[in-house]
Write a protein that holds these residues in place. Structure first.
Motif, PDB file in Angstrom:
ATOM      1  N   VAL A  63      13.591  28.896  24.758  1.00 17.69           N
ATOM      2  CA  VAL A  63      14.384  29.741  23.863  1.00 17.69           C
ATOM      3  C   VAL A  63      13.564  30.122  22.631  1.00 17.69           C
ATOM      4  O   VAL A  63      13.605  31.266  22.167  1.00 17.69           O
ATOM      5  N   GLU A  64      12.810  29.194  22.121  1.00 19.43           N
ATOM      6  CA  GLU A  64      11.977  29.484  20.951  1.00 19.43           C
ATOM      7  C   GLU A  64      10.977  30.594  21.251  1.00 19.43           C
ATOM      8  O   GLU A  64      10.768  31.497  20.430  1.00 19.43           O
ATOM      9  N   VAL A  65      10.357  30.552  22.417  1.00 24.66           N
ATOM     10  CA  VAL A  65       9.414  31.614  22.788  1.00 24.66           C
ATOM     11  C   VAL A  65      10.139  32.950  22.908  1.00 24.66           C
ATOM     12  O   VAL A  65       9.635  33.988  22.450  1.00 24.66           O
ATOM     13  N   VAL A  66      11.337  32.929  23.505  1.00 28.51           N
ATOM     14  CA  VAL A  66      12.135  34.160  23.605  1.00 28.51           C
ATOM     15  C   VAL A  66      12.402  34.735  22.220  1.00 28.51           C
ATOM     16  O   VAL A  66      12.244  35.939  21.985  1.00 28.51           O
ATOM     17  N   LEU A  67      12.788  33.891  21.280  1.00 25.61           N
ATOM     18  CA  LEU A  67      13.086  34.359  19.927  1.00 25.61           C
ATOM     19  C   LEU A  67      11.834  34.920  19.241  1.00 25.61           C
ATOM     20  O   LEU A  67      11.904  35.922  18.532  1.00 25.61           O
ATOM     21  N   ARG A  68      10.708  34.295  19.457  1.00 27.05           N
ATOM     22  CA  ARG A  68       9.453  34.776  18.853  1.00 27.05           C
ATOM     23  C   ARG A  68       9.064  36.139  19.396  1.00 27.05           C
ATOM     24  O   ARG A  68       8.431  36.934  18.689  1.00 27.05           O
ATOM     25  N   ILE A  76      20.084  38.443  26.271  1.00 29.93           N
ATOM     26  CA  ILE A  76      19.665  39.845  26.332  1.00 29.93           C
ATOM     27  C   ILE A  76      19.072  40.181  24.973  1.00 29.93           C
ATOM     28  O   ILE A  76      19.760  40.087  23.950  1.00 29.93           O
ATOM     29  N   CYS A  77      17.795  40.549  24.963  1.00 25.58           N
ATOM     30  CA  CYS A  77      17.073  40.686  23.702  1.00 25.58           C
ATOM     31  C   CYS A  77      16.380  42.036  23.582  1.00 25.58           C
ATOM     32  O   CYS A  77      16.031  42.662  24.589  1.00 25.58           O
ATOM     33  N   GLU A  78      16.180  42.446  22.352  1.00 23.70           N
ATOM     34  CA  GLU A  78      15.290  43.576  22.082  1.00 23.70           C
ATOM     35  C   GLU A  78      13.900  42.998  21.841  1.00 23.70           C
ATOM     36  O   GLU A  78      13.670  42.273  20.873  1.00 23.70           O
ATOM     37  N   HIS A  79      13.003  43.297  22.755  1.00 25.50           N
ATOM     38  CA  HIS A  79      11.641  42.788  22.669  1.00 25.50           C
ATOM     39  C   HIS A  79      10.926  43.445  21.495  1.00 25.50           C
ATOM     40  O   HIS A  79      11.286  44.536  21.052  1.00 25.50           O
ATOM     41  N   ARG A  80       9.872  42.799  21.015  1.00 22.26           N
ATOM     42  CA  ARG A  80       9.099  43.362  19.902  1.00 22.26           C
ATOM     43  C   ARG A  80       8.525  44.738  20.238  1.00 22.26           C
ATOM     44  O   ARG A  80       8.229  45.537  19.338  1.00 22.26           O
ATOM     45  N   LEU A  81       8.367  45.051  21.536  1.00 24.46           N
ATOM     46  CA  LEU A  81       7.882  46.367  21.954  1.00 24.46           C
ATOM     47  C   LEU A  81       9.002  47.392  22.057  1.00 24.46           C
ATOM     48  O   LEU A  81       8.747  48.565  22.326  1.00 24.46           O
ATOM     49  N   GLY A  82      10.249  46.951  21.873  1.00 22.58           N
ATOM     50  CA  GLY A  82      11.382  47.876  21.876  1.00 22.58           C
ATOM     51  C   GLY A  82      12.236  47.842  23.131  1.00 22.58           C
ATOM     52  O   GLY A  82      13.334  48.386  23.149  1.00 22.58           O
TER      53      GLY A  82
END
Length: 257
Positions: A83-88, A108-114
């Motif tokens: 989970v920590e890696v996902v959040l980072r 379900i996340c918005e990745h740093r790349l969008g």
């Protein structure tokens, strides 16, 4: 206009390791299969081998979960280190849930790349390491461009490169390959202003060319087949400066945000 397109999974690509030269490996396998490269070819390459070659593998024993990660982990029955890696890797968590029939929930996340994806595209399958996770390359477009330039120098052909990953789709079952990195392949083809077969003007038509190419590559790739690169030949397309982000819908157009 293309009336026929061929898709060929490039055979014999070995397990990729940190520091491997993908252009040399893929080029050698193209030659060994007597395929080479021609002007107008498109090479679809799975994100996993870019991530392996670029060292995007994180051993979980190096990860210290934050309080936020611990909270999500308890709610979702997930390893707090994962989970920590996902959040980072994320700019925000869009939604998290765990159905009663699920052992482990999903973020379900918005990745740093969008990109919007499950668990920020953090993966723990198909890369042969235990107690580790894989993340996306830091700059997929740059990775694609470097591969394209090296193969162009070797084969003397103007080609396109698409980096693919497997995503689910809202309101539809199953997963398909999508484009997350591009070099010279247009993200979309704008048909607005053209006419249909009956002469009516097209107002919103904009085929997602890069995603169509990525999805097509999945037809000849198997998860257990170790065929992470696919040669697409015969497509009618025009090279353009492009980025994986070009296929993302603008936030002001997002009706579900």
């Amino acid at each position: 206009m293309s009336l026929s397109v061929s898709l060929t999974a490039i055979p014999g690509i070995p397990d990729i390791r940190n520091g491997d030269d993908l252009a040399a490996i893929i080029g050698d396998r193209l030659d060994a299969a007597d395929l080479g490269l021609r002007h107008g070819d498109v090479l679809c390459v799975a994100q996993k081998i870019f991530s392996k070659a670029e060292g995007c593998i994180i051993p979980l024993d190096t990860v210290t979960p934050s309080e936020e990660a611990l909270r999500y982990a308890e709610e979702l029955n997930k390893d707090p280190r994962k989970v920590e890696v996902v959040l980072r890797e994320s700019t925000r968590v869009v939604r998290s849930f765990r159905r009663p029939d699920q052992n482990e929930g999903t973020m379900i996340c918005e990745h740093r790349l969008g990109f919007i994806s499950a668990n920020a595209a953090v993966d723990e399958s198909n890369f042969g390491e235990e107690s580790a996770v894989m993340v996306l390359p830091p700059d997929p477009d740059a990775s694609c461009a470097a591969l394209r330039e090296a193969l162009k120098a070797r084969f003397g052909a103007e080609i396109g490169v698409v980096m693919t990953d497997t995503f689910g789709r809202p309101w539809r079952l199953g997963q398909v390959n999508v484009a997350i990195g591009l070099s010279k392949v247009p993200a979309t083809i704008r048909e607005q202003g053209n006419t249909d077969a009956w002469g009516r003007p097209l107002q919103v038509t904009e085929p997602a060319l890069a995603d169509e190419i990525a999805a097509a590559s999945g037809l000849v790739v198997r998860k257990d087949g170790k065929t992470p690169a696919v040669l697409l030949r015969g497509l009618d397309w025009t090279p353009a400066e492009s980025r994986g982000a070009d296929i993302l819908r603008k936030k002001q157009e997002d009706m579900f945000r």
